[in-house]
Motif scaffolding. Sequence first.
Motif, mmCIF file in Angstrom:
data_model
loop_
_atom_site.group_PDB
_atom_site.id
_atom_site.type_symbol
_atom_site.label_atom_id
_atom_site.label_comp_id
_atom_site.label_asym_id
_atom_site.label_seq_id
_atom_site.Cartn_x
_atom_site.Cartn_y
_atom_site.Cartn_z
ATOM 1 N N UNK A 1 9.330 -0.099 -8.483
ATOM 2 C CA UNK A 1 9.222 0.564 -7.180
ATOM 3 C C UNK A 1 9.188 -0.458 -6.049
ATOM 4 N N UNK A 2 8.495 -1.556 -6.257
ATOM 5 C CA UNK A 2 8.427 -2.606 -5.233
ATOM 6 C C UNK A 2 9.819 -3.200 -4.991
ATOM 7 N N UNK B 1 0.822 -1.204 0.000
ATOM 8 C CA UNK B 1 0.000 0.000 0.000
ATOM 9 C C UNK B 1 0.857 1.255 0.000
ATOM 10 N N UNK B 2 1.942 1.236 0.755
ATOM 11 C CA UNK B 2 2.877 2.367 0.792
ATOM 12 C C UNK B 2 3.449 2.617 -0.602
ATOM 13 N N UNK B 3 3.927 1.566 -1.245
ATOM 14 C CA UNK B 3 4.509 1.688 -2.591
ATOM 15 C C UNK B 3 3.459 2.192 -3.578
ATOM 16 N N UNK B 4 2.256 1.702 -3.471
ATOM 17 C CA UNK B 4 1.188 2.135 -4.382
ATOM 18 C C UNK B 4 0.860 3.616 -4.172
ATOM 19 N N UNK B 5 0.832 4.072 -2.934
ATOM 20 C CA UNK B 5 0.575 5.501 -2.674
ATOM 21 C C UNK B 5 1.675 6.373 -3.260
ATOM 22 N N UNK B 6 2.910 5.938 -3.147
ATOM 23 C CA UNK B 6 4.021 6.688 -3.737
ATOM 24 C C UNK B 6 3.890 6.683 -5.257
ATOM 25 N N UNK C 1 3.527 9.975 -7.607
ATOM 26 C CA UNK C 1 4.468 10.222 -8.705
ATOM 27 C C UNK C 1 3.743 10.424 -10.025
ATOM 28 N N UNK C 2 2.763 9.585 -10.292
ATOM 29 C CA UNK C 2 2.037 9.691 -11.555
ATOM 30 C C UNK C 2 1.196 10.954 -11.621
ATOM 31 N N UNK C 3 0.689 11.421 -10.483
ATOM 32 C CA UNK C 3 -0.080 12.665 -10.516
ATOM 33 C C UNK C 3 0.840 13.870 -10.688
ATOM 34 N N UNK D 1 11.836 9.103 -1.069
ATOM 35 C CA UNK D 1 12.859 9.668 -1.956
ATOM 36 C C UNK D 1 13.603 8.573 -2.707
ATOM 37 N N UNK D 2 13.827 7.434 -2.059
ATOM 38 C CA UNK D 2 14.459 6.293 -2.714
ATOM 39 C C UNK D 2 13.598 5.839 -3.894
ATOM 40 N N UNK D 3 12.286 5.765 -3.678
ATOM 41 C CA UNK D 3 11.379 5.359 -4.747
ATOM 42 C C UNK D 3 11.293 6.413 -5.843
ATOM 43 N N UNK D 4 11.349 7.686 -5.479
ATOM 44 C CA UNK D 4 11.357 8.755 -6.485
ATOM 45 C C UNK D 4 12.581 8.615 -7.386
#
Length: 159
Positions: A45-46, A19-24, A28-30, A65-68
């Motif tokens: 991202x996962x 859920x955390x990854x999906x929210x990020x 990002x997509x928005x 930030x790591x996922x960004x």
Amino acid sequence: MIELTSEQVAALADVDAKGFVERVRQALMSEEPELVNTAFLWARLWRAFNVARGIGIREDAHLIEFLRLEAYSPSFYEKPAMRAWIKRSGHSADERFHDFLCVLRWRIEHPEFVGGLTYGDDTGAAAGERRRGVWAGFVERWKGFAGWCGYGGGGKRGG
């Protein structure tokens, strides 16, 4: 009170992490609509999330930030310099990653010191400029990430 087995707790933690990854990913997509068409973004991202947790990054702000970074620079964490930096001893992974972000931000904001620029080269100093070099793709995205390294905003070091 409900008692959960260790397997059930692990499954709940996995659901929370996904859920955390999906929210990020959604954020990002928005922010960057062109990421909508990025192949395998969620899977990347996962994987990056699991790498970050595996090296010891725990703070949500650092995980985000790591996922960004992963979204804009696939597998950045596999680069030898990054691997060497993040595995250095003496500080936590969160502190080392925070320092990495500070260095990255400084290099973006000071392209004249990154190396290779000579008189007449484009430093990107004017609005609507043309940028070159390894850091060029990060510049606009990182301008909005206020708060790192004492630049104001809501971010903070440590925690």
